[in-house]
Design an enzyme around this catalytic site. Structure first.
Site, PDB file in Angstrom:
ATOM      1  N   GLY A   9       0.751  -1.082   0.185  1.00  0.00           N
ATOM      2  CA  GLY A   9      -0.018  -0.069  -0.144  1.00  0.00           C
ATOM      3  C   GLY A   9       0.952   1.142  -0.125  1.00  0.00           C
ATOM      4  O   GLY A   9       2.060   1.145  -0.459  1.00  0.00           O
ATOM      5  N   CYS A  10       0.310   2.226   0.561  1.00  0.00           N
ATOM      6  CA  CYS A  10       1.192   3.699   0.456  1.00  0.00           C
ATOM      7  C   CYS A  10       2.480   3.370   1.183  1.00  0.00           C
ATOM      8  O   CYS A  10       2.555   2.850   2.319  1.00  0.00           O
ATOM      9  CB  CYS A  10       0.365   4.575   1.246  1.00  0.00           C
ATOM     10  SG  CYS A  10       1.182   6.186   1.806  1.00  0.00           S
TER      11      CYS A  10
END
Length: 158
Positions: A9-10
């Site tokens: 993810g981020c």
């Protein structure tokens, strides 16, 4: 020193979490295993470069094992979802483990198998050799250190 690259993810949260682990010498966020040389954040966000937002981890294997690092990594992602972690959706937010040293593959697959036993759905996290890694722009490096209230889908207290 050894390196491993993980995507979950981020990259802000992955980097912040991983940098807390003893024995990890350095973390850098960037773009891994895509098809465009030296992409920008905006290009990666469009989703057609093929890169994953990732964290390059340099660690001292005399102080922390790859197995420990990966077990921590498996604990902060949902490895059963495709192109998503938390509120982050898109190909660049897929989960992955990208290795430089072929000898690391056995450890990666061992931890993946152990993690799979905790899930009913199959793990979709990529496991691939690292083909490329480009550092993200300076403002992304140590982002949550510089912006303590910044968005993060990861519980940094785990």
């Amino acid at each position: 020193m050894k390196t491993i690259v993980v995507a979950g993810g981020c990259f802000w949260g992955v980097e912040a979490y991983m940098s807390q682990i003893g024995g990890i010498f350095e973390t850098k966020v960037g773009y891994a295993n895509g098809k465009k040389n030296n992409p920008s954040y905006d290009e990666v966000c469009v989703g057609n470069t093929g890169h994953a937002e990732a964290c390059l981890i340099t660690y001292d294997e005399m102080k922390v094992t790859l197995e420990k690092i990966l077990n921590k990594f498996w604990g902060i992602i949902d490895p059963t979802v495709t192109n998503r972690q938390g509120n982050d959706i898109g190909n660049q937010y897929r989960s992955g483990i990208y290795y430089k040293d072929e000898k690391d593959l056995d450890i990666i697959l061992k931890t993946k198998k152990e993690t799979q036993s905790r899930f009913d759905k199959p793990i979709v996290t990529e496991v691939q050799p690292l083909h490329c890694f480009y550092n993200a722009e300076d403002y992304h490096q140590k982002y949550l250190q510089k912006n303590p209230g910044g968005y993060c889908h990861i519980n940094l207290d785990n």
